[in-house]
Design a protein around this motif. Sequence first.
Motif, mmCIF file in Angstrom:
data_model
loop_
_atom_site.group_PDB
_atom_site.id
_atom_site.type_symbol
_atom_site.label_atom_id
_atom_site.label_comp_id
_atom_site.label_asym_id
_atom_site.label_seq_id
_atom_site.Cartn_x
_atom_site.Cartn_y
_atom_site.Cartn_z
ATOM 1 N N MET A 1 0.832 -1.193 0.000
ATOM 2 C CA MET A 1 0.000 0.000 0.000
ATOM 3 C C MET A 1 0.869 1.245 0.000
ATOM 4 S SD MET A 1 -3.010 -1.035 2.629
ATOM 5 C CE MET A 1 -3.949 0.417 2.212
ATOM 6 N N LEU A 2 0.281 2.329 -0.444
ATOM 7 C CA LEU A 2 1.020 3.570 -0.568
ATOM 8 C C LEU A 2 0.339 4.669 0.234
ATOM 9 C CD1 LEU A 2 1.405 3.452 -4.440
ATOM 10 C CD2 LEU A 2 3.151 2.850 -2.770
ATOM 11 N N GLY A 3 1.138 5.636 0.679
ATOM 12 C CA GLY A 3 0.580 6.800 1.333
ATOM 13 C C GLY A 3 0.376 7.912 0.327
ATOM 14 N N ASN A 4 -0.031 9.071 0.797
ATOM 15 C CA ASN A 4 -0.194 10.214 -0.085
ATOM 16 C C ASN A 4 1.141 10.859 -0.376
ATOM 17 O OD1 ASN A 4 -2.973 9.840 -0.092
ATOM 18 N ND2 ASN A 4 -3.246 11.111 1.723
ATOM 19 N N LEU A 5 1.277 11.395 -1.571
ATOM 20 C CA LEU A 5 2.519 12.044 -1.969
ATOM 21 C C LEU A 5 2.331 13.557 -1.995
ATOM 22 C CD1 LEU A 5 5.123 11.034 -4.459
ATOM 23 C CD2 LEU A 5 3.958 13.169 -4.981
ATOM 24 N N ASN A 6 3.258 14.282 -1.396
ATOM 25 C CA ASN A 6 3.282 15.742 -1.441
ATOM 26 C C ASN A 6 4.680 16.162 -1.859
ATOM 27 O OD1 ASN A 6 0.618 16.724 -0.204
ATOM 28 N ND2 ASN A 6 1.311 15.184 1.245
#
Length: 199
Positions: A1-6
């Motif tokens: 799974m991936l988190g949000n990218l900023n």
Amino acid sequence: MLGNLNKEVFYPYPPQRVWQVLTNRRALAAWLMENDFEPRVGHKFRFQESTLPGLDESIDCEVIELEEPKRLSYTWQDKFMPQPSIVTWILEPQEGGTQVRLQHRILETAMTGSRQPWQGESMHEQTTTTALYKKSLAQIKSASALQTRTFIRTSGEHQLSNYWSRGMEFQASTSVILTSYFCGRWEYKLEHTLPQVLS
């Protein structure tokens, strides 16, 4: 799974110039992917790229927010994703150029099937999502994960290989294409390819 990218990048060009590189079909093709983009809310378009033989890298999108030359949002869904993610570009004028902020947000539904709103994520949701990404990639055994490994290593963007040390856990439902963008491909495009088009 991936988190949000900023991701934030400064470009020594005025906002209108940067906006053109983000919204002009030819400019987008030069630094990101071939496309049929139009800067119009509700417009459905597709990014298309072929870096690996036999892998369909088409990404279906729809413009959901447009405020020239300040803000652009569109959905992003490849064939490995049951639900779209959201890509948002925010341009802020600065002395001598433009600060560009890219947010690529994964809806929980895109990976787990759970319902999560597109906007207004609560702190609890963010913390819960972050807690899911702790195990090492060395434990990956699914076919989908193996494809991700191959894709990243052969994409030609050598900086992407360093994501192996980031300690993310990938499930069988994880998108090969999305993973590549979250694990270095966006960064490469923003820091190396896009500036070439701007200049």
